[in-house]
Write an enzyme that holds these catalytic residues in place. Sequence first.
Site, PDB file in Angstrom:
ATOM      1  N   LYS A   1      -2.177  -1.522  -3.886  1.00 46.27           N
ATOM      2  CA  LYS A   1      -3.050  -0.351  -3.826  1.00 46.27           C
ATOM      3  C   LYS A   1      -2.225   0.912  -3.880  1.00 46.27           C
ATOM      4  O   LYS A   1      -1.256   0.996  -3.136  1.00 46.27           O
ATOM      5  CB  LYS A   1      -3.837  -0.404  -2.522  1.00 46.27           C
TER       6      LYS A   1
ATOM      7  N   LYS B   1       0.856  -1.188   0.000  1.00 47.79           N
ATOM      8  CA  LYS B   1       0.000   0.000   0.000  1.00 47.79           C
ATOM      9  C   LYS B   1       0.889   1.235   0.000  1.00 47.79           C
ATOM     10  O   LYS B   1       1.709   1.423   0.903  1.00 47.79           O
ATOM     11  CB  LYS B   1      -0.898  -0.012   1.232  1.00 47.79           C
TER      12      LYS B   1
HETATM   13  C1  PBG Z   1      -7.537   3.338   5.594  1.00 43.23           C
HETATM   14  C2  PBG Z   1      -7.789   3.206   4.136  1.00 43.23           C
HETATM   15  C3  PBG Z   1      -7.592   4.155   3.116  1.00 43.23           C
HETATM   16  C4  PBG Z   1      -8.076   3.570   1.949  1.00 43.23           C
HETATM   17  C5  PBG Z   1      -8.498   2.289   2.270  1.00 43.23           C
HETATM   18  N1  PBG Z   1      -8.294   2.073   3.611  1.00 43.23           N
HETATM   19  C6  PBG Z   1      -7.107   5.552   3.171  1.00 43.23           C
HETATM   20  C7  PBG Z   1      -5.702   5.838   3.505  1.00 43.23           C
HETATM   21  O1  PBG Z   1      -4.882   4.964   3.759  1.00 43.23           O
HETATM   22  O2  PBG Z   1      -5.390   7.031   3.582  1.00 43.23           O
HETATM   23  C8  PBG Z   1      -8.146   4.231   0.601  1.00 43.23           C
HETATM   24  C9  PBG Z   1      -9.277   3.762  -0.270  1.00 43.23           C
HETATM   25  C10 PBG Z   1      -9.539   4.635  -1.447  1.00 43.23           C
HETATM   26  O3  PBG Z   1      -8.904   5.677  -1.689  1.00 43.23           O
HETATM   27  O4  PBG Z   1     -10.452   4.269  -2.197  1.00 43.23           O
HETATM   28  N2  PBG Z   1      -6.228   3.386   5.987  1.00 43.23           N
END
Ligand code: PBG
Length: 323
Positions: free
Chosen positions: A248, A195
Site C-alpha cells: 500500500k 505500508k
Molecule cells: C490507518 C489507515 C490509513 C489508510 C488505511 N488505514 C491512513 C494512514 O495510514 O494514514 C489509508 C487508506 C487510503 O488512503 O485509502 N492507519
Amino acid sequence: MSFPQERPRRLRRAERLRALVRETLVTPAQLVYPLFVVPGEGARREIASLPGCFHLSPDQAVREAREVEALGIAGVILFGLPKAKDPLGSEAWDEEGALQQAIRAIRAECRDLLVITDVCLCEYTSHGHCGVLEGEEVRNDPTLELLARMSVSHARAGAHVVAPSDMMDGRVGAIRRGLDAAGFADTAILSYAAKYASAFYGPFRDAAGSAPQFGDRRGYQMDPANVREALREVRLDIEEGADLVMVKPALAYLDVVRAVRAAFDRPVAAYNVSGEYAMVKAAAQHGWIDEERIVREVLTCLRRAGADVILTYHAKDFARWTS
Ligand code: PBG
C-alpha cells in the site's frame, strides 16, 4: 521467427480473439470495498474528498453491504470512527462501538460477504497517531496490547479477517497471540505489511478524521524509496502469522507488488488508496479521462503486477460495469 512471418497484430484483430489470449482477468470476486462507519442512525453522508463514498451509520452500512454483496464483490473492509477520541483511542475496542455494531449487523444480514476490519488507532486517538504517545514519540511495545484488544473485539463481533495498518513492529504476532488466547484461532490476519508513508492517503485522512495533530507518520510507515525493506517487512509479518500480506499504496508501487508476489507464497493484496481514487474521480469529473476505461486498466494492471486481491473504492462501479 520475425517479421513478416511473425505478426503479433494477428491476435489483436477482434475482441473475441483478444479475450481468448488475455493473460490477466479481474473479477469482482477479487475485490474488497472500503466502508466508513460512524456512530448514529440513518446517517449517509457523502465524503467530499471521496465522491461516491459515504460516512455510514451501522444501519446504513448494512444497506450498503447488501448492495456490495449483490454485486458479487468479495467483501468489505470496515473503518470505524468513534463518538469521542482520547489519547489511547479506547473506543477502538468498545463492544458497543459503531464499528462493532456494524460488523455484527452485516454478518447477520449478508451470508456470503467477507467482513474485514482495519485495525489501527489513528481514527480513535485524539492526537491522530497510530499508537500510544510518550511526549511526541509513538511508543511501539505498549501499543501492541491495544491493537490485540481491538482485533479481539472485531473478531468477537464476527470479523472474518482483521487487517492491522498501524506499522508497529511485532503487531502481527501480538494480534495472533491475542486472537488465539481469546478463542479466535480461525480469524485470519491480512497484514498491511509494506505500508509506505504516502501522500496518497490525503483524502482518507479527511474521511477518517485521522490526520496527525503534529508531525507525520514517517517514524513508523515506510520510506517510499525502499523495496528491499518491503521484503523484510513482509517476511517478518509472515513469520509472525500473517495469512495474507498487503502492499500500500498500489499504483506507484507496482514493482513492490511484483517483488512480494515473486518472493513469497502468501496471497498478496494491493490497496488502491484514496488519493489514487480521488485523482481518477477528479479528472473524470473534468472530462479529462474516460473513467471506466481508466478503472479497468488500473485494476487489470494491479492484477498483472501480481496482486491476488485488490482493495479499491472503485469496486462497486467496476462490478456494475462488468455485470
Ligand atoms: C490507518 C489507515 C490509513 C489508510 C488505511 N488505514 C491512513 C494512514 O495510514 O494514514 C489509508 C487508506 C487510503 O488512503 O485509502 N492507519
